[in-house]
Write an enzyme that holds these catalytic residues in place. Structure first.
Site, short mmCIF file in Angstrom:
data_model
loop_
_atom_site.label_atom_id
_atom_site.label_comp_id
_atom_site.label_asym_id
_atom_site.label_seq_id
_atom_site.Cartn_x
_atom_site.Cartn_y
_atom_site.Cartn_z
N ASP A 1 2.22 3.29 2.81
CA ASP A 1 1.14 4.27 2.78
C ASP A 1 1.63 5.68 2.45
O ASP A 1 1.94 5.99 1.31
CB ASP A 1 0.37 4.24 4.10
CG ASP A 1 -0.97 4.94 4.03
OD1 ASP A 1 -1.27 5.58 3.00
OD2 ASP A 1 -1.74 4.85 5.00
N TYR B 1 -4.65 7.25 -6.82
CA TYR B 1 -5.90 7.98 -6.96
C TYR B 1 -5.74 9.41 -7.46
O TYR B 1 -6.72 10.15 -7.58
CB TYR B 1 -6.70 7.97 -5.64
CG TYR B 1 -6.03 8.55 -4.42
CD1 TYR B 1 -6.13 9.90 -4.11
CD2 TYR B 1 -5.35 7.74 -3.53
CE1 TYR B 1 -5.56 10.42 -2.97
CE2 TYR B 1 -4.80 8.24 -2.38
CZ TYR B 1 -4.89 9.60 -2.10
OH TYR B 1 -4.32 10.11 -0.96
N HIS C 1 0.84 -1.21 0.00
CA HIS C 1 0.00 0.00 0.00
C HIS C 1 0.86 1.25 0.00
O HIS C 1 1.57 1.53 0.97
CB HIS C 1 -0.92 0.01 1.21
CG HIS C 1 -1.96 1.09 1.16
ND1 HIS C 1 -2.98 1.09 0.24
CD2 HIS C 1 -2.14 2.21 1.91
CE1 HIS C 1 -3.76 2.15 0.43
NE2 HIS C 1 -3.26 2.85 1.43
N HIS D 1 0.89 5.52 -1.40
CA HIS D 1 0.48 6.73 -2.10
C HIS D 1 1.78 7.50 -2.34
O HIS D 1 2.21 8.28 -1.49
CB HIS D 1 -0.49 7.58 -1.28
CG HIS D 1 -1.68 6.84 -0.74
ND1 HIS D 1 -2.53 6.14 -1.54
CD2 HIS D 1 -2.14 6.70 0.52
CE1 HIS D 1 -3.49 5.60 -0.79
NE2 HIS D 1 -3.27 5.92 0.46
N HIS E 1 -5.72 -0.96 6.51
CA HIS E 1 -5.74 -0.40 7.86
C HIS E 1 -6.55 -1.25 8.84
O HIS E 1 -5.99 -1.89 9.71
CB HIS E 1 -6.22 1.05 7.88
CG HIS E 1 -5.42 1.98 7.05
ND1 HIS E 1 -4.05 2.10 7.18
CD2 HIS E 1 -5.77 2.83 6.04
CE1 HIS E 1 -3.59 2.99 6.30
NE2 HIS E 1 -4.61 3.44 5.59
#
Length: 455
Positions: A320, A120, A54, A56, A269
């Site tokens: 993350d 995203y 995961h 970003h 999470h």
């Protein structure tokens, strides 16, 4: 062919000594056995390199910039999120590629063999689509190719600003798609992945139950017949309360009641679950995607790992927000959170396996499942995602087996022991340094110089 001679290696059947691992031209492990050929590489310890499940990537550029008290009575995930939206409105496609390049390089140097990028950030400022709908997806793929890391690309569907279906505003507009446009974007991104290296994978990521409505979720799931499915779930108390208010059930309850969650799913999470929800999620076969450092940074809460493991649950690790990309620290942080909650030690250890062994085995197997990647094990035919470590140093002192693994994770110097990393056979870290480090860091610093007043 690359031939590695390892003094000790962690295989599916346990620790093996004096093991030869050969990597074929296809990036897979071609043979595993006793020393028989002249080695091209040597490793004191050889481990499978897990998937970072995961990420970003763009948030890496914010590291250290959100630690001052904002104009709120109490800082939280929600105040941090407002700063994140302000920051991302400054980012150009070139910036996004440069930041992702640094992130992926740092992951490899930390011992990850691949990454699942929860992507995203799709559009220009104000939510205006680029002429090429997959402009930013292509930048992520390009950054992964530059770094040489295996990529599971997870284009994200993000429809609304909350369960009340309010429109996206501010920085959120760069995320937004309706299901139809998302499916076009996903199809184009899949074509980009297909043209790239053979070990890359594509999946889907409905962002969360706050940002996607049931109709949107149904639409994209009906089209995604294969590949991983990732979603944020039960991260924050306010999120749980919002979903409960609008859907009449808590997030985990609602998802499991309405969808056939299975091993394709990775729920990120899961720090706000009841014991019954924890057991129910474990029984689905899905992976819980834990991001211990980020969850600590944002004050998300503590995942109930003992209950989840007792129920047979699978979990893995991601970085993350990428405020610190450190595989061994990620594992340690999870275990320490359990100790603080339970006033105990070695919470996740079993009579057969040490704490570090339980954590690393989970990272390897859960990461492979979540990434849709055939890695996570030193075994004939597996993708050659590998970590070669030195043990003749002040952190390991030539320790053996689980004691060496525990020292890597809990001794504070594990990352310093990494000498070599391979991703699908690509030898991308040599002598502890990424082979394109100077170039990647230079581009990142140029980007940060332009962004220095963004927050």
């Amino acid at each position: 062919m690359q031939v590695i001679h390892a003094k000790q290696a962690l295989t599916k059947s346990g620790w093996k000594h004096d093991l030869e691992v050969a990597i074929g031209a296809d990036g897979r492990i071609e043979s595993v056995g006793s020393f028989s050929r002249t080695p091209t590489h040597r490793a004191a310890i050889l481990l499978p390199a897990p998937v970072n499940l995961h990420s970003h990537s763009f948030q890496r550029a914010m590291a250290g910039l959100t630690e001052a008290r904002g104009p709120y009575p109490r800082d939280s995930f929600w105040s941090w999120r407002l700063l994140m939206y302000k920051f991302l409105d400054q980012l150009t496609p070139d910036d996004i590629e440069a930041i992702a390049g640094l992130v992926f390089m740092e992951m490899l140097e930390a011992g990850y063999g691949a990454v699942a990028e929860f992507h995203y950030l799709h559009h220009d400022v104000g939510g205006v689509p680029y002429d090429n709908l997959t402009e930013l997806s292509e930048r992520i793929v390009a950054a992964a190719q530059t770094a040489g890391i295996g990529l599971t690309l997870l284009p994200v569907l993000y429809q609304y600003g909350g369960c009340d279906l309010r429109s996206l505003g501010g920085g959120q507009q760069r995320f937004g798609n309706d299901p139809e446009r998302f499916l076009r974007l996903h199809a184009d991104a899949a074509a980009v992945i297909a043209r790239g290296v053979s070990d890359n994978v594509i999946g889907i990521a409905p962002h969360s139950l706050r940002a996607v409505d049931p109709a949107g979720l149904n639409t994209i799931l009906s089209q995604a017949k294969s590949g991983p499915i990732h979603m944020h779930l039960a991260e924050q108390v306010a999120e749980v309360e919002e979903v409960l208010s609008y859907h009449g059930l808590r997030p985990v309850e609602w998802l499991l009641k309405n969808y056939a969650v299975d091993a394709r799913w990775c729920l990120i999470h899961c720090t706000q679950m009841t014991e019954s929800e924890t057991n129910a999620l474990a029984h689905t076969g899905a992976v819980a995607g834990l991001c211990s450092i980020t969850e600590s940074s944002l004050g998300d809460g503590i995942f109930n790992c003992p209950t989840y493991l007792d129920a047979g649950g699978q979990f893995g690790f991601g970085s993350d927000s990428n405020i610190q990309i450190a595989l061994f620290e990620e594992l340690k942080t999870l275990e320490y959170s359990q100790r603080l909650r339970d006033l105990s030690r070695a919470v996740l250890a079993t009579p057969e396996r040490s704490t570090g062994r339980v954590l690393f085995d989970a990272a390897a197997t859960g990461g492979a499942q979540a990434g849709g990647r055939d890695n996570g094990r030193i075994e004939l035919g597996a993708q050659a995602d590998l970590i070669g470590l030195d043990d003749d140093n002040e952190w390991l002192c030539n320790r053996q087996g689980d004691a060496a693994l525990d020292s890597l994770i809990f001794g504070g110097g594990g990352q310093n022991c990494i000498r070599d990393v391979w991703s699908a056979g690509r030898h991308v870290v040599k002598e502890g340094r990424h082979f394109r480090r100077d170039e990647i860091v230079r581009k990142y610093k140029q980007t940060m110089k332009r962004l220095e007043t963004a927050i």
